[in-house]
Design an enzyme around this catalytic site. Structure first.
Site, PDB file in Angstrom:
ATOM      1  N   LYS B  76       4.697  -4.098   9.227  1.00 27.45           N
ATOM      2  CA  LYS B  76       5.259  -3.406   7.697  1.00 27.45           C
ATOM      3  C   LYS B  76       6.417  -2.314   7.815  1.00 27.45           C
ATOM      4  O   LYS B  76       5.926  -1.858   8.647  1.00 27.45           O
ATOM      5  CB  LYS B  76       3.700  -2.676   7.493  1.00 27.45           C
ATOM      6  CG  LYS B  76       4.380  -2.453   5.549  1.00 27.45           C
ATOM      7  CD  LYS B  76       2.577  -1.429   4.991  1.00 27.45           C
ATOM      8  CE  LYS B  76       3.035  -1.151   3.546  1.00 27.45           C
ATOM      9  NZ  LYS B  76       1.530  -0.424   3.407  1.00 27.45           N
ATOM     10  N   SER B 150       0.231  -2.742  -0.925  1.00 26.15           N
ATOM     11  CA  SER B 150       1.531  -2.795  -0.451  1.00 26.15           C
ATOM     12  C   SER B 150       1.679  -2.881   0.785  1.00 26.15           C
ATOM     13  O   SER B 150       3.029  -3.410   0.765  1.00 26.15           O
ATOM     14  CB  SER B 150       1.410  -1.757   0.129  1.00 26.15           C
ATOM     15  OG  SER B 150       1.117  -0.757   0.828  1.00 26.15           O
ATOM     16  N   SER B 174      -4.323  -1.451   0.418  1.00 28.37           N
ATOM     17  CA  SER B 174      -2.951  -1.878   1.139  1.00 28.37           C
ATOM     18  C   SER B 174      -2.916  -3.012   2.168  1.00 28.37           C
ATOM     19  O   SER B 174      -2.313  -3.159   1.994  1.00 28.37           O
ATOM     20  CB  SER B 174      -2.055  -0.874   1.061  1.00 28.37           C
ATOM     21  OG  SER B 174      -2.294  -0.725  -0.143  1.00 28.37           O
TER      22      SER B 174
END
Lengths: 60, 440
Positions: B76, B150, B174
């Site tokens: 990420k 996310s 997330s």
């Protein structure tokens, strides 16, 4: 002297920062008002004797 | 032969060790998938094909037998990778780290191949995988649907074969929400178990770093490395047949009926394997949203303070509004929320006394459309973000580990179940997640 009302502070963003539109300041004001209402909604809990810095989630 | 990009981490590791597959072949297969799909799915913000192949070739030459030797991963873009800009999915903000985040260092030291940086909501301050600066991440099961976020990029890359697994973060869900929407196992580890050094913070009280994988065994393999190779299991392994489970009844009522039915089927399946199941209700559950939002807004505003003034015009409006509001919150509101959080955590600990884990739904619906602003749950309209984090908030308060396990599909779209346990009980939770998997 009492603490400033964060709702008023949000409205003053328009004056303090030229990049803040009245529409944005309105959204910030609404967000602050919602957060304060949420925090107020917790005050009926027995919070006085709780240490806000104590460990969370440890096994009893 | 099976496309190497479709292998699990465990199977790929075995194939590499047995000499049936090279790290280079595996990385080439993953890069070919990325070449084919990333334009449509937007899982990667940056792919380092040359670097990934170089890492794989070194692994092959050394006949590397480390735990993740030659395994391609998506990181990420909130997490530092040395020499690669960390953008946090933001506009006008980035940093160029000269060293890996500690979690990435551990993965790399275990032999993993870093393919690239994965999509994220702006500064991880979102739950849907949408990003006005970098474009939306699309769900691999139906690109007209959101991926969840996310940790959108590592989730979609893992589900679509553009990586064998991913590394993300979880503050308000997330890891768990994209795991649910993409049909993956996501692990929100015990708070503090995986170091957050080199990760852009959002809210320190809740921030965790954890893996996304296609199976519980794969997630366990990554977690073992992320925890430093030590045993994370203070509570140890436990056969499913000896596990005592709670079921969070109130959260079932907050989902669409097909989700509640799916969780009940998974719970009954675990019962048939010998687990004992009992309903659990929490008096303070309704306070979780107030606690979480107040703490998160205040801490996010503080985390962004070093760059906020310069970045102010660059934030997308929803993120900016949250940060501006967080800056204006009085300390008394923050402390009230922190105190209430401890009361809620104490209630959860008490109610779970004698239980090994708590089962709860993950997302209340399957992945909504890319342009959805709200979802319908049992006939009522709910704002999208509030709906998607609703089931996440209780476990986030406690700091205990949560595994999101894929349990069923609805109209061809997957959804997951949360398995919540006591501190350092990740192995038990992963065993339960594995027991819910269909035979592969």
């Amino acid at each position: 002297m009492s603490a400033p009302d964060p709702r008023e502070l949000a409205a003053k963003l328009v004056e303090a920062d030229g990049s803040v539109s009245a529409e944005l300041a309105g959204k910030v004001t609404a967000a602050v008002a919602e957060l304060l209402a949420l925090a107020d909604s917790l005050r009926d809990l027995p919070l006085e004797n709780v240490d806000p810095t104590s460990a969370v989630g440890d096994d009893p | 032969m099976t496309d190497p990009a479709a292998l699990t981490v465990v199977d790929a590791r075995e194939a590499i060790r047995a000499g049936r597959l090279s790290a280079t072949e595996l990385t080439q297969a993953v890069l070919a998938r990325a070449e084919e799909l990333n334009g449509r799915l937007n899982a990667y913000l940056r792919i380092d094909a040359e670097g990934a192949l170089a890492q794989a070739e070194v692994s092959d030459r050394a006949r590397d037998r480390r735990p993740l030797a030659g395994i391609p991963l998506c990181i990420k873009d909130l997490i530092d990778v040395a020499g690669v800009p960390t953008t946090a999915g933001a506009a006008g903000w980035q940093r160029l780290p000269d060293r890996d985040a500690e979690a990435v260092r551990r993965l790399r030291d275990a032999g993993a191949v870093i393919v690239g940086k994965g999509h994220t909501n702006e500064f991880a301050y979102g739950i849907d995988g949408r990003n006005p600066h970098w474009g939306n991440c699309a769900n691999p099961h139906d690109p007209t649907r959101i991926s969840g976020g996310s940790s959108s990029g590592p989730a979609v890359a893992t589900a679509a074969g553009m990586a064998l697994a991913g590394l993300g973060t979880d503050t308000s869900g997330s890891l768990r929400v994209p795991a649910s929407f993409c049909g993956l196992v996501g692990v929100r580890p015990t708070l503090g178990l995986v170091p957050g050094d080199g990760v852009v913070p959002l809210a320190w009280s809740y921030d965790t770093v954890g893996p996304l994988a296609r199976t519980a065994a794969d997630a366990g393999a990554l977690l073992q490395v992320l925890t430093g190779g030590g045993e994370p299991a203070r509570h140890g392994e436990k056969p499913v047949a000896e596990v005592r489970l709670g079921l969070a009844e109130q959260l079932l009522d907050a989902t669409e009926p097909y989700v509640a039915d799916g969780v009940m089927r998974a719970a009954r399946h675990l019962e048939r394997l010998g687990a004992r199941l009992s309903p659990v209700r929490f008096a303070l559950l309704s306070r979780a949203r107030a606690i979480h939002l107040v703490i998160q807004h205040a801490e996010a505003a503080s985390a962004h303070a070093p760059w906020f003034e310069a970045q102010r015009p660059n934030y997308a409006e929803p993120v900016r509004v949250r940060l501006e509001a967080g800056r204006l919150l009085p300390a008394s509101a923050y402390l009230a929320a922190q105190r209430a959080r401890r009361l809620l955590a104490a209630e959860v600990a008490e109610k779970l006394r004698g239980l090994d884990a708590l089962l709860a739904p993950c997302t209340p619906v399957v992945a909504p459309a890319q342009d959805a602003e709200a979802v319908m749950i049992r006939g009522e309209r709910h704002e999208l973000r509030a709906a998607l984090i609703n089931c996440m908030l209780l476990p986030s308060q406690v700091g205990w580990p949560v595994v999101s396990a894929p349990i069923a599909e609805h109209q061809g779209l997957p959804f997951g179940m949360q398995i919540i346990g006591r501190r350092h009980s990740e192995p038990v939770l992963l065993a339960l997640a594995g027991a819910c998997e269909p035979d592969r």
